[in-house]
Design a protein around this motif. Sequence first.
Motif, mmCIF file in Angstrom:
data_model
loop_
_atom_site.group_PDB
_atom_site.id
_atom_site.type_symbol
_atom_site.label_atom_id
_atom_site.label_comp_id
_atom_site.label_asym_id
_atom_site.label_seq_id
_atom_site.Cartn_x
_atom_site.Cartn_y
_atom_site.Cartn_z
ATOM 1 N N ILE A 9 0.842 -1.200 0.000
ATOM 2 C CA ILE A 9 0.000 0.000 0.000
ATOM 3 C C ILE A 9 0.879 1.253 0.000
ATOM 4 N N LEU A 10 1.940 1.230 0.800
ATOM 5 C CA LEU A 10 2.847 2.372 0.848
ATOM 6 C C LEU A 10 3.520 2.605 -0.504
ATOM 7 N N THR A 11 3.860 1.518 -1.188
ATOM 8 C CA THR A 11 4.465 1.641 -2.516
ATOM 9 C C THR A 11 3.520 2.350 -3.479
ATOM 10 N N ILE A 12 2.252 1.979 -3.458
ATOM 11 C CA ILE A 12 1.265 2.618 -4.329
ATOM 12 C C ILE A 12 1.142 4.107 -4.011
ATOM 13 N N ILE A 13 1.072 4.433 -2.723
ATOM 14 C CA ILE A 13 0.894 5.826 -2.321
ATOM 15 C C ILE A 13 2.118 6.662 -2.705
ATOM 16 N N VAL A 14 3.314 6.133 -2.435
ATOM 17 C CA VAL A 14 4.528 6.881 -2.755
ATOM 18 C C VAL A 14 4.656 7.108 -4.263
ATOM 19 N N SER A 15 4.201 6.142 -5.063
ATOM 20 C CA SER A 15 4.315 6.282 -6.519
ATOM 21 C C SER A 15 3.490 7.437 -7.065
ATOM 22 N N VAL A 16 2.471 7.858 -6.323
ATOM 23 C CA VAL A 16 1.625 8.982 -6.766
ATOM 24 C C VAL A 16 1.795 10.199 -5.850
ATOM 25 N N THR A 17 2.916 10.244 -5.134
ATOM 26 C CA THR A 17 3.210 11.375 -4.260
ATOM 27 C C THR A 17 4.125 12.358 -4.960
ATOM 28 N N ASN A 18 3.885 13.625 -4.766
ATOM 29 C CA ASN A 18 4.745 14.656 -5.329
ATOM 30 C C ASN A 18 6.168 14.522 -4.792
ATOM 31 N N GLU A 19 7.153 14.636 -5.669
ATOM 32 C CA GLU A 19 8.536 14.417 -5.268
ATOM 33 C C GLU A 19 8.992 15.423 -4.206
ATOM 34 N N ASN A 20 8.546 16.661 -4.315
ATOM 35 C CA ASN A 20 8.901 17.653 -3.291
ATOM 36 C C ASN A 20 8.393 17.246 -1.922
ATOM 37 N N SER A 21 7.202 16.642 -1.891
ATOM 38 C CA SER A 21 6.641 16.184 -0.621
ATOM 39 C C SER A 21 7.469 15.045 -0.040
ATOM 40 N N ILE A 22 7.971 14.161 -0.910
ATOM 41 C CA ILE A 22 8.809 13.057 -0.428
ATOM 42 C C ILE A 22 10.122 13.588 0.126
ATOM 43 N N VAL A 23 10.721 14.538 -0.586
ATOM 44 C CA VAL A 23 11.992 15.112 -0.127
ATOM 45 C C VAL A 23 11.810 15.813 1.215
ATOM 46 N N LYS A 24 10.682 16.472 1.386
ATOM 47 C CA LYS A 24 10.448 17.266 2.592
ATOM 48 C C LYS A 24 10.005 16.421 3.782
ATOM 49 N N HIS A 25 9.100 15.448 3.535
ATOM 50 C CA HIS A 25 8.491 14.711 4.644
ATOM 51 C C HIS A 25 8.827 13.211 4.644
ATOM 52 N N GLY A 26 9.449 12.717 3.591
ATOM 53 C CA GLY A 26 9.714 11.289 3.513
ATOM 54 C C GLY A 26 8.487 10.509 3.061
ATOM 55 N N TYR A 27 8.548 9.184 3.204
ATOM 56 C CA TYR A 27 7.423 8.334 2.805
ATOM 57 C C TYR A 27 6.306 8.446 3.839
ATOM 58 N N ARG A 28 5.107 8.747 3.353
ATOM 59 C CA ARG A 28 3.961 8.897 4.261
ATOM 60 C C ARG A 28 2.726 8.263 3.637
ATOM 61 N N PHE A 29 1.843 7.733 4.489
ATOM 62 C CA PHE A 29 0.590 7.172 3.998
ATOM 63 C C PHE A 29 -0.389 8.276 3.584
ATOM 64 N N PHE A 30 -0.215 9.443 4.145
ATOM 65 C CA PHE A 30 -1.076 10.579 3.802
ATOM 66 C C PHE A 30 -0.186 11.745 3.371
ATOM 67 N N PRO A 31 0.228 11.729 2.111
ATOM 68 C CA PRO A 31 1.175 12.746 1.641
ATOM 69 C C PRO A 31 0.551 14.133 1.555
ATOM 70 N N GLU A 32 1.426 15.093 1.514
ATOM 71 C CA GLU A 32 1.001 16.487 1.435
ATOM 72 C C GLU A 32 0.409 16.816 0.078
ATOM 73 N N ALA A 33 0.992 16.242 -0.985
ATOM 74 C CA ALA A 33 0.522 16.523 -2.351
ATOM 75 C C ALA A 33 0.687 15.281 -3.213
ATOM 76 N N PHE A 34 -0.248 15.089 -4.124
ATOM 77 C CA PHE A 34 -0.197 13.962 -5.041
ATOM 78 C C PHE A 34 0.279 14.426 -6.416
ATOM 79 N N SER A 35 0.868 13.473 -7.144
ATOM 80 C CA SER A 35 1.342 13.795 -8.488
ATOM 81 C C SER A 35 1.497 12.507 -9.293
ATOM 82 N N LEU A 36 1.210 12.594 -10.578
ATOM 83 C CA LEU A 36 1.389 11.463 -11.496
ATOM 84 C C LEU A 36 2.607 11.648 -12.379
#
Length: 280
Positions: free
Chosen positions: A19-46
């Motif tokens: 589930i985390l893999t699916i969520i991270v794959s559609v998470t905005n890269e800036n959000s990953i850099v800032k907050h790391g891997y999260r189940f409820f990301p700050e922003a989504f992106s394709l």
Amino acid sequence: MLFHIIIFAFCIFTTIPFILTIIVSVTNENSIVKHGYRFFPEAFSLDAYRLIFSSSEIYNAYTISIVVTVLGTALSLLITALLAYAIAVQKVKYRNAIALLVFIPMIFNAGLVPWYIFITKYLHLKDSILALILPMLVSPFNVFLVRNYFKSLPPALIESAEMEGASPPYIFAKIILPLSAPITATIALFYALAYWNDWNLALWLIDSRELYPLQFMLFKIQSMINYMSSGGNFGVGSSTMPSDSAQMAMVLVTIGPIVLVYPFVQKYFIKGIMIGAVKG
């Protein structure tokens, strides 16, 4: 009741990484850099999927991988079953010598350079789709696994068929194979996974981009992402190159067909691997 609760909790626990893999794959890269891997990301992106499927080459690579996996698995199953049956039948002359020849590559090999010279200079498989199939055609481990399963079948079945005048090919095709669905499904899964996940053969033997399999194409894309990520921004504004999200997207892109196939062979898998491993 407690047992079922424990099993349910274990299933949920093992599902979390997927589930985390699916969520991270559609998470905005800036959000990953800032907050790391999260189940409820700050922003989504394709952006990761847009990058992967931005070129038509990825669809061609998918086709190549499917063709190689289907043809390679079918041919490997046929040759493995025939070879295993030959060394499992007591009446076959020199079957022990054949088994020894099959066993030796499990312990020793000539090395990468002689293998490469043999494949390219003598078999002339360089830059050919056969280069993605023939080098992995037979696995000695799988041969012995199937042989052990064949030896576990009642000899009376073969003897009664021979008394009725059945030929060896008829016995193999009409009696042995139908009774060997568990081990056949198990070996098919082994070979399919090996062909689907392989990218080394493409790295060594394939120069034409039209023959790149999916795994090698994704390896190229990932290398490009790593190179561009170290050099600046992606797209417009402050959007960065989707590096981590692209890796997760690639995982989902590659496992799709295997996830669809596995449920059909799951019921045979445990039985096939257990019987093939312990009978001798």
